[in-house]
Design an enzyme around this catalytic site. Structure first.
Site, PDB file in Angstrom:
ATOM      1  N   ARG A  37      -0.578   7.332  -7.504  1.00  0.00           N
ATOM      2  CA  ARG A  37       0.129   8.495  -8.061  1.00  0.00           C
ATOM      3  C   ARG A  37       0.275   8.382  -9.576  1.00  0.00           C
ATOM      4  NH1 ARG A  37       4.578   9.840  -3.321  1.00  0.00           N
ATOM      5  NH2 ARG A  37       3.256  11.353  -2.274  1.00  0.00           N
ATOM      6  N   LYS A 201       2.694  12.798  15.997  1.00  0.00           N
ATOM      7  CA  LYS A 201       3.346  13.881  16.732  1.00  0.00           C
ATOM      8  C   LYS A 201       2.664  15.234  16.638  1.00  0.00           C
ATOM      9  CE  LYS A 201       7.949  11.997  16.169  1.00  0.00           C
ATOM     10  NZ  LYS A 201       9.049  12.056  15.229  1.00  0.00           N
ATOM     11  N   GLY A 354      -0.259  10.892   2.403  1.00  0.00           N
ATOM     12  CA  GLY A 354       0.428  10.081   3.398  1.00  0.00           C
ATOM     13  C   GLY A 354      -0.457   9.007   3.991  1.00  0.00           C
ATOM     14  N   GLY A 377       3.479  15.555   2.675  1.00  0.00           N
ATOM     15  CA  GLY A 377       4.212  16.724   3.175  1.00  0.00           C
ATOM     16  C   GLY A 377       3.718  18.007   2.537  1.00  0.00           C
TER      17      GLY A 377
HETATM   18  P1  AMP Z   1       2.135  10.937  11.125  1.00  0.00           P
HETATM   19  O1  AMP Z   1       3.199  10.520  10.159  1.00  0.00           O
HETATM   20  O2  AMP Z   1       2.581  11.895  12.164  1.00  0.00           O
HETATM   21  O3  AMP Z   1       0.850  11.356  10.429  1.00  0.00           O
HETATM   22  O4  AMP Z   1       1.785   9.644  11.954  1.00  0.00           O
HETATM   23  C1  AMP Z   1       1.281   8.469  11.391  1.00  0.00           C
HETATM   24  C2  AMP Z   1       1.589   7.358  12.332  1.00  0.00           C
HETATM   25  O5  AMP Z   1       1.040   7.651  13.601  1.00  0.00           O
HETATM   26  C3  AMP Z   1       1.024   6.012  11.940  1.00  0.00           C
HETATM   27  O6  AMP Z   1       2.082   5.158  11.605  1.00  0.00           O
HETATM   28  C4  AMP Z   1       0.298   5.537  13.180  1.00  0.00           C
HETATM   29  O7  AMP Z   1       0.556   4.183  13.490  1.00  0.00           O
HETATM   30  C5  AMP Z   1       0.867   6.426  14.260  1.00  0.00           C
HETATM   31  N1  AMP Z   1      -0.031   6.536  15.415  1.00  0.00           N
HETATM   32  C6  AMP Z   1      -1.292   6.949  15.420  1.00  0.00           C
HETATM   33  N2  AMP Z   1      -1.815   6.853  16.660  1.00  0.00           N
HETATM   34  C7  AMP Z   1      -0.830   6.377  17.459  1.00  0.00           C
HETATM   35  C8  AMP Z   1      -0.751   6.058  18.846  1.00  0.00           C
HETATM   36  N3  AMP Z   1      -1.812   6.198  19.647  1.00  0.00           N
HETATM   37  N4  AMP Z   1       0.416   5.586  19.314  1.00  0.00           N
HETATM   38  C9  AMP Z   1       1.475   5.424  18.502  1.00  0.00           C
HETATM   39  N5  AMP Z   1       1.468   5.714  17.188  1.00  0.00           N
HETATM   40  C10 AMP Z   1       0.318   6.183  16.667  1.00  0.00           C
END
Ligand code: AMP
Length: 397
Positions: A37, A201, A354, A377
């Protein structure tokens, strides 16, 4: 394309220029562990110095919640920026951010000088977009430049409120670049246009999935969010991450993809383990997993399937890892996708900020991508099709 005035459209010679940057960098024991950044902010700062502006930088760092917290001081950033710029960035240490020290430092500036204010979130009003702090910030400057894409989805004093009280507000090069790349990719893509979504999620990417299904030719879904889709199609997903409230939504999205003629690709095999641990014994499963197993990465057939879907792509947007990439034994899927993108020729490849940006940079593929966004974000909200308050406020006045 960006229709805003930028720093190329104004004369800053001898003027005090307040620049909102995104210096929200990770720190460990006072050391910056990822300086992307800072590097991304340099072109704007260098241009303003070269044009004889008196450059007053400001940013937030972490969440001090309206109180001075020494471990969240921007002092280490001033030091590292001085090295990167090859000239002193004087740190205006001031618990009030715009207090006596900052005012004195600003008043003593000569053309081409650079100072950095203290963490804007030391002030509680910052995140409430309060009037008093907005005015204080504006009082330091003749001109305001917003170059903080990472904060553009928030309406705070230092990026939105301040614009009300200055005569001129424009965007910097980083903001311009982010909006141009993301805007062109989403609204005017070279086709085939493929989006890859992963991460934990469905709920956090619900609007992104919906919006992108109106735009893309292919949508690839991996990571933890894929298990909600798998369950919605009747598959046994053991103890994998799942959001039961979103099973119907997942079904709807599969239907929408069909209606729109969008190819929706979901994992066909999974690397599973019985524990959420790098050392847990793992195996590859096609179809349903056992009740005591959880999916932690996409399997080899899925990696090949996704790489194949990417090979003719002309525009790719990627947000979210394919598995728990922080654990080396479950990083292969994320690495495979990064590699497939790095190997593309003549394609515009855009990495949402991110985790996916960190993954691509840490894996050494950073320089192979067309654009790595500095805003996690903010880039997500952009992909949702939302107007970002920070971008809207940086009006040409
Ligand atoms: P996000 O912030 O929603 O983009 O999610 C990123 C996070 O998702 C990372 O820390 C990954 O470790 C987690 N992640 C990705 N795949 C999986 C999975 N199969 N089970 C649990 N966590 C996951």
């Amino acid at each position: 394309m960006l229709n805003k005035k930028t720093i190329d459209d104004i004369n800053v010679k001898g003027k005090r220029v307040l620049v909102r940057c995104d210096f929200n960098v990770p720190l460990q024991d006072g050391k910056i562990t990822d300086e992307n950044r800072l590097v991304a902010a340099l072109p704007t700062i260098k241009k303003l110095i070269a044009d004889g502006g008196r450059v007053i930088l400001c940013s937030h760092l972490g969440k001090p919640k309206g109180e001075p917290k020494p471990e969240l001081s921007l002092a280490p950033v001033a030091k590292r920026l001085s090295e990167l710029l090859g000239q002193e960035v004087k740190f205006a240490a001031d618990p009030e951010v715009v207090g006596p020290n900052a005012k004195a430092a600003a008043a003593a500036m000569k053309d081409g000088d650079v100072i950095l204010l203290e963490n804007t979130r030391y002030r509680a009003e910052e995140t409430k977009n309060g009037e008093a702090f907005s005015k204080e910030l504006a009082s330091l400057a003749d001109v305001f430049v917003d170059d903080a894409f990472g904060t553009a989805h928030r309406a705070h004093c230092s990026n939105v409120g301040v614009t009300k009280y200055v005569d001129t507000a424009v965007v910097g090069y980083l903001m311009q670049k982010e909006i141009d790349f993301l805007g062109n990719a989403v609204n005017n893509p070279k086709r085939p246009f493929v989006a890859i979504l992963g991460g934990s999620k469905v709920s956090s990417k619900i609007s992104v999935i919906n919006n992108l299904l109106d735009k893309v030719d292919t949508l690839i879904i991996g990571g933890g969010m894929a298990y909600t889709f798998a369950k919605s199609q009747g598959k046994e997903i053991g103890t994998s991450l799942v959001e039961d409230d979103y099973l119907d939504y997942a079904k709807e999205m599969v239907e929408k993809a069909k209606e729109k003629g969008v190819k929706l690709l979901l994992p066909v095999d999974t690397v599973v383990a019985k524990e959420f641990s790098n050392d847990a014994p793992s195996r590859v499963v096609e179809g349903s997993m056992n009740a005591d197993e959880m999916g932690l990465d996409i399997g080899p057939k899925t990696r090949a399937l996704f790489a194949d879907a990417l090979k003719d792509a002309k525009t790719v947007v990627w947000n979210g890892p394919m598995g728990v990439f922080e654990m080396p034994n479950f990083a292969a899927g994320t690495i495979a996708v990064a590699k497939a993108l790095a190997e593309l020729k003549d394609a515009v490849t855009i990495i949402g900020g991110g985790d996916s940006a960190a993954a691509v940079n840490n894996l050494g593929f950073g320089d192979k991508m067309t654009h790595i966004s500095t805003g996690g974000g903010a880039s997500l909200e952009f992909l949702e099709g939302k107007e970002l308050p920070g971008v809207v406020a940086a009006n040409d006045k």
